[in-house]
Design an enzyme around this catalytic site. Structure first.
Site, short mmCIF file in Angstrom:
data_model
loop_
_atom_site.label_atom_id
_atom_site.label_comp_id
_atom_site.label_asym_id
_atom_site.label_seq_id
_atom_site.Cartn_x
_atom_site.Cartn_y
_atom_site.Cartn_z
N SER A 183 5.47 -8.84 -0.50
CA SER A 183 4.06 -8.49 -0.69
C SER A 183 4.45 -6.89 -1.63
O SER A 183 4.71 -6.67 -2.40
CB SER A 183 3.76 -7.57 0.59
OG SER A 183 2.45 -6.61 0.35
N TYR A 196 5.99 -1.49 7.93
CA TYR A 196 5.31 -2.90 7.13
C TYR A 196 5.99 -2.96 5.32
O TYR A 196 6.77 -3.85 5.34
CB TYR A 196 3.82 -3.06 6.80
CG TYR A 196 3.26 -4.13 6.38
CD1 TYR A 196 3.02 -5.61 7.03
CD2 TYR A 196 2.62 -4.40 4.80
CE1 TYR A 196 2.68 -7.21 6.30
CE2 TYR A 196 2.67 -6.00 4.51
CZ TYR A 196 2.28 -7.01 4.71
OH TYR A 196 2.49 -7.71 4.14
N SER A 197 5.48 -2.07 4.65
CA SER A 197 6.19 -1.88 3.25
C SER A 197 7.59 -2.02 3.15
O SER A 197 8.18 -2.61 2.55
CB SER A 197 5.97 -0.49 2.90
OG SER A 197 4.29 -0.30 2.19
#
Length: 308
Positions: A183, A196-197
């Site tokens: 991402s 998430y990151s």
């Protein structure tokens, strides 16, 4: 030893600048040669492709791109009913053979099963697409229990590493490819996406290192998509960031870009491509990006995280 660091601190800046000035033309030449090489597109007809997270989103649409070119597919996800729909659509689009393998990528035994059943059915594996992932829509301190964050790392990071471990021997035989869907948040921090990151950044560093370890037998493509209109952009997510604020791209366009990058053997696929310039600013002037993110958080997002 400290003296050595002092010397390097003094010498490396001018040496680096000199290196860039002298060798940048050569770098441009090699990039041009690389672009010419990428005009050749891999023929995936009849090749066996295993895709995780194939029940929706990027995984589903990447499956359709492979199906249009006649690839054979092993589709993996937790939702069997959705997998059956994707499998049938893939057959209609041109895939000669499609199997579904329901399961959970965060389970080691399931990951072994995905590879074993693929090899048992097709006899080989050519491409592994690590796509399965889950989102995060709360800031770190708002997790009800910190253990709730574990599932994000288990699925987004460990899910890709587990299945890759079992796939490598078969990919060596076929001189195959590994594709990992990371991402843009691996490079650019996103509020309410701390874990998430981190999981996506871990993917990038893991597969960059693995690329060195298993080259040249197996090629690795790392995709870094931005905001994409998938199931992961939940109503809560859209409400929090605002539909006008998010420059989301259609999932089909993103999947096409990733598929082209795979076929050309690209090391990285950044989609939409304008995000590359944000990455450049982040590398050269990180304070500017940090300031903008702070401004966005205070102006747009902070009200969503106020507690009673």
């Amino acid at each position: 030893m400290d003296m050595l660091h002092t010397i390097l601190n003094f010498l490396l800046p001018p040496l680096t600048i000199s290196f860039l000035v002298l060798f940048y033309p050569f770098y441009l030449f090699t990039k041009l040669m690389s672009c010419l090489k990428h005009l050749h597109f891999e023929n995936v007809t009849g090749k066996v492709v295993l895709i995780t997270g194939a029940s929706s989103g990027i995984g589903e649409h990447v499956a359709y791109e492979y199906a249009k070119k006649g690839a054979k597919l092993a589709l993996v996800a937790r939702r069997k009913d959705r997998l059956e729909i994707v499998a049938e659509t893939s057959r209609q689009l041109g895939s000669g053979d499609v199997i579904i393998i329901p399961g959970d990528v965060s389970n080691v035994e399931d990951c072994k099963k995905f590879i074993d059943e693929t090899i048992h059915h097709f006899g080989k594996l050519d491409h592994l697409i690590n796509n399965a992932g889950v989102p995060q829509t709360v800031i770190f301190e708002d997790f009800t229990q910190i253990q709730d964050a574990n599932s994000i790392m288990d699925i987004n990071f460990w899910g890709s590493t587990y299945i890759t471990y079992f796939a490598i021997p078969h990919l060596r035989k076929s001189k195959g490819k590994i594709v990992v869907i990371s991402s843009a948040t691996a490079i650019i921090p996103l509020q309410a996406a701390s874990v998430y990151s981190a999981s996506k950044a871990a993917l990038v560093k893991f597969f960059e290192t693995l690329r060195v370890e298993i080259s040249p037998d197996i090629k690795i493509t790392i995709a870094l998509p931005g905001f994409i209109s998938t199931d992961m952009t939940t109503p809560q997510f859209k409400e929090m960031y605002g539909s006008d604020f998010i420059l989301s791209e259609s999932v089909s366009r993103c999947a096409k870009a990733i598929f082209r990058g795979i076929g050309r053997g690209e090391a990285y696929v950044i989609e939409p491509s304008w995000i590359k310039w944000i990455f450049l600013i982040k590398n050269v002037c990180p304070e500017i990006v940090d300031y903008l993110l702070d401004y966005i958080f205070v102006s747009y997002l902070k009200p969503y995280f106020k507690r009673d």
